[in-house]
Design a protein around this motif. Sequence first.
Motif, short mmCIF file in Angstrom:
data_model
loop_
_atom_site.label_atom_id
_atom_site.label_comp_id
_atom_site.label_asym_id
_atom_site.label_seq_id
_atom_site.Cartn_x
_atom_site.Cartn_y
_atom_site.Cartn_z
N LYS A 31 25.96 43.39 44.49
CA LYS A 31 26.75 43.14 45.70
C LYS A 31 27.49 41.83 45.47
O LYS A 31 26.97 40.75 45.73
CB LYS A 31 25.86 43.07 46.94
CG LYS A 31 25.22 44.41 47.28
CD LYS A 31 26.27 45.44 47.61
CE LYS A 31 25.66 46.79 47.95
NZ LYS A 31 26.66 47.84 48.04
N ALA A 32 28.72 41.92 44.98
CA ALA A 32 29.51 40.75 44.60
C ALA A 32 30.32 40.20 45.77
O ALA A 32 30.68 40.94 46.69
CB ALA A 32 30.45 41.12 43.45
N GLU A 33 30.62 38.93 45.70
CA GLU A 33 31.41 38.26 46.73
C GLU A 33 32.91 38.41 46.51
O GLU A 33 33.69 38.31 47.46
CB GLU A 33 31.06 36.77 46.78
CG GLU A 33 29.68 36.46 47.31
CD GLU A 33 28.55 36.65 46.30
OE1 GLU A 33 27.38 36.69 46.74
OE2 GLU A 33 28.81 36.77 45.08
N LEU A 34 33.33 38.60 45.26
CA LEU A 34 34.74 38.72 44.91
C LEU A 34 34.94 39.93 44.02
O LEU A 34 34.03 40.31 43.28
CB LEU A 34 35.23 37.50 44.11
CG LEU A 34 35.15 36.14 44.75
CD1 LEU A 34 35.39 35.07 43.70
CD2 LEU A 34 36.17 36.02 45.85
N GLY A 35 36.15 40.48 44.04
CA GLY A 35 36.44 41.60 43.17
C GLY A 35 37.86 41.59 42.65
O GLY A 35 38.78 41.14 43.33
N MET A 36 38.01 42.05 41.41
CA MET A 36 39.32 42.22 40.79
C MET A 36 39.30 43.58 40.09
O MET A 36 38.47 43.83 39.22
CB MET A 36 39.60 41.12 39.78
CG MET A 36 40.89 41.31 39.00
SD MET A 36 41.10 40.05 37.73
CE MET A 36 42.23 38.98 38.56
N ASP A 37 40.22 44.44 40.51
CA ASP A 37 40.29 45.80 39.99
C ASP A 37 41.60 45.96 39.23
O ASP A 37 42.66 46.02 39.85
CB ASP A 37 40.19 46.78 41.16
CG ASP A 37 40.05 48.22 40.70
OD1 ASP A 37 40.52 48.56 39.60
OD2 ASP A 37 39.48 49.01 41.47
N ILE A 38 41.52 46.02 37.92
CA ILE A 38 42.69 46.12 37.05
C ILE A 38 42.83 47.58 36.61
O ILE A 38 42.06 48.07 35.80
CB ILE A 38 42.54 45.20 35.81
CG1 ILE A 38 42.32 43.75 36.24
CG2 ILE A 38 43.77 45.33 34.90
CD1 ILE A 38 41.88 42.83 35.11
#
Length: 190
Positions: A137-144
Amino acid sequence: MAAGISNEKYNHIDEIKNEVREILEDLIAQAKPMEGDVLVVGCSSSEVNAHKLGTFSSEEIGQALFEEISKVASEHKLYVAAQCCEHLNRCLCVERELAIKRGLEIVSVVPKLKAGGSFATAAYKNMDNPVMVETIKAELGMDIGDTLIGMHLRAVAVPVRTKINTVGNAHVVCARTRPKYIGGERAEYI
């Protein structure tokens, strides 16, 4: 080379590293994460290189993006969780230290180019003490490349609009999370 694996040289490595750095710095500036927060990253090197998701995995692109993302994350004292592809049920590569701190169950698998993806493979090869976990359960996300990282974000995910939204030819979506609002009409929120 195996089907669906690229061995050609990508001519824009510095450009994609700069793009991913700019996006990530923009995300961090807007999200204001705390030290020790987790950034989950899903990445399709195929999409970065103008191919359909999962059809043209590039070890070179995965390595370059992991290097840059981990460098920026380290500068901001964040952990990186590298999401694998659907063939490994989107499990994640993380540092053992993070798995222990968060009480994550370690699973037994090693990502490869066509079973895990180039980004997770690079993470596994380059992290200090990598382990694989099923979920986080992450606080930040980057979806490339539209790889669908939402299952690994804390509730409530909030889209973050960055100045640029592509790395190479891949569409990029970013998110931060916030605590859930609870209560009724008398509740006050921070």
